[in-house]
Design a protein around this motif. Structure first.
Motif, short mmCIF file in Angstrom:
data_model
loop_
_atom_site.label_atom_id
_atom_site.label_comp_id
_atom_site.label_asym_id
_atom_site.label_seq_id
_atom_site.Cartn_x
_atom_site.Cartn_y
_atom_site.Cartn_z
N GLY A 355 0.83 -1.21 0.00
CA GLY A 355 0.00 0.00 0.00
C GLY A 355 0.86 1.25 0.00
N PHE A 356 1.95 1.24 0.77
CA PHE A 356 2.90 2.35 0.78
C PHE A 356 3.54 2.53 -0.59
N ARG A 358 2.26 1.67 -3.50
CA ARG A 358 1.26 2.20 -4.44
C ARG A 358 1.02 3.69 -4.20
N GLN A 359 1.05 4.11 -2.94
CA GLN A 359 0.89 5.53 -2.65
C GLN A 359 2.05 6.33 -3.23
N THR A 360 3.26 5.79 -3.10
CA THR A 360 4.43 6.44 -3.68
C THR A 360 4.32 6.49 -5.20
N ASP A 361 3.76 5.44 -5.79
CA ASP A 361 3.56 5.42 -7.24
C ASP A 361 2.65 6.55 -7.71
N LYS A 362 1.73 6.97 -6.86
CA LYS A 362 0.85 8.08 -7.25
C LYS A 362 1.66 9.36 -7.41
N PHE A 363 2.65 9.55 -6.55
CA PHE A 363 3.53 10.70 -6.69
C PHE A 363 4.36 10.57 -7.97
#
Length: 402
Positions: A355-356, A358-363
């Motif tokens: 999940g972390f 994937r959140q970084t991938d959004k950036f």
């Protein structure tokens, strides 16, 4: 107006030498030798060089500012033709598996260099440079390329705009690398890594999966190509996920049957073990790979999240790199990849880490959108095709041209 590229360039072959002509250090009587491994993503890196005796080098084999360094021979077609503009003024030379393209006519060297980082150029090279055991880029392959020749003023406008874009992309790559480092540091903090005592018991990658190797159908049989089966090689790897849009070619069922490649089921982990050692991706659809990729299938996703396993393999990159062996194409044995230790982390903890990620991938997604650009930009009625387009998670980003 169209014209042969050969009317605007000189081609210089690289230095031939024996192992006894090389030195591990730069000293009197030796010159820095650049090779194909020093060409990466349209740029020259000076991280891993050799030093060759001066008496092996002719004057024209000394690199000049704005020469274009090109990989001319390789066992991998994906490497043949890759190029970069030489911007230094120091004395360097180049090896026998490379050549230099030197502008001599109306075309600016920067204009030629941008073209030689294009998809149009890449497709042309892959079509013509196939050999039996080694792929070669002969002089006539470049000389006979037909290009629209812009005026001098038009070239200057095109070069100026593309250099600005290239600067933005370089800046974005730096930002993306920092995000990747953040993920690696977070992983090490939670789970340890290669050479560090893991906080969890481990199993080998080979023990939790089955391995499928790849291969390349013979280019002498056109009936093997043009089908509906995606075919990828290591330049496609790196993003967390890839789909059919990553394919460099498409195979027919006959092409698969008559070669050593195999169909890799969706949701497998692909790892480069020759060219692009350590690069990895998860395929979201069925596809085939060339001989430079190992695919790990049948991983139990109730126990091991695929993206978590990919991040484990990324930690092994430096180890794989240090263990590369081979005369022409350096790689690592499949047994070394299969021996990679996968921590047996509870699945809920794995998914929290993912999940972390994937959140970084959004950036990363936001950064990529800012630096994305057309594969072809139309400037003053001339189509110029530049720099490989950006991929992330199987998407191709190409917002409106600047």
């Amino acid at each position: 107006m169209k014209d042969r590229l050969g009317n605007h360039i000189q081609q210089v072959r690289g230095v031939s030498y024996k192992p006894s002509d090389l030195s591990e250090n730069l000293s009197d009587g030796y010159t820095v030798l650049l090779r194909a491994n020093n060409i990466s993503e349209g740029r020259i890196n000076f991280d891993s060089v050799q030093f060759v005796r001066n008496n092996k080098i002719s004057q024209e084999q000394i690199l000049k500012t704005n020469d274009i360094l090109v990989c001319s021979s390789s066992g991998s077609i994906s490497l043949v033709g890759k190029s970069a503009l030489y911007k230094k003024s120091g004395e360097h030379t180049f090896g026998a598996f490379c050549k230099v393209v030197r502008a001599t006519g109306k075309l600016h060297p920067q204009f030629i260099a941008f073209y030689m980082c294009s998809q149009a150029y890449r497709k042309h090279i892959e079509h013509i440079a196939n050999g039996a055991n080694i792929n070669n880029l002969r002089n006539e392959h470049l000389d006979e390329i037909q290009l629209d020749i812009p005026t001098d003023d038009q070239q200057k406008v095109i070069i100026s705009k593309l250099e600005k874009i290239q600067s933005i992309i370089t800046h974005r790559r730096t930002q993306l690398s920092k995000l990747d480092e953040l993920i690696k540091c977070r992983f090490m903090e939670q789970f340890g890594g290669p050479g560090i005592q893991s906080r969890y018991p481990t199993v080998t990658l080979g023990s939790i999966s089955n391995m499928i190797s790849g291969g390349t159908p013979s280019s002498k049989h056109p009936e093997y190509f043009g089908g509906n089966i995606p075919f990828v090689s290591t330049p496609c790897l790196g993003p967390n996920f890839i789909d059919a849009s990553a394919a460099q070619n498409w195979l027919t069922e006959l092409g698969v049957q008559m070669s050593s490649t195999h169909i890799v089921p969706a949701n497998s982990l692909m790892v480069g073990n020759r060219v692009g050692v350590g690069k990895s991706s998860i395929n979201t659809c069925e596809m085939c790979t060339n001989q430079d990729i190992l695919s790990f299938v049948d991983i139990n996703t109730d126990k091991f999240d695929l993206l978590f396993v990919k991040k484990v393999i990324e930690q092994y990159g430096p180890i794989f790199e240090s263990q590369k062996r081979g005369a022409t194409i350096k790689g690592v044995p499949s047994d070394l990849v299969k021996a990679s230790q996968i921590p047996q982390v509870p699945i809920d903890v794995q998914r929290a880490f993912v999940g972390f990620v994937r959140q970084t991938d959004k950036f990363k997604f936001a950064y990529l959108l800012l630096s994305a650009y057309h594969r072809g930009t139309k400037c003053e009625n001339h189509f110029v095709f530049f720099i490989p387009f950006v991929r992330e998670k199987g998407f191709i980003f190409s917002p409106a041209a600047f």
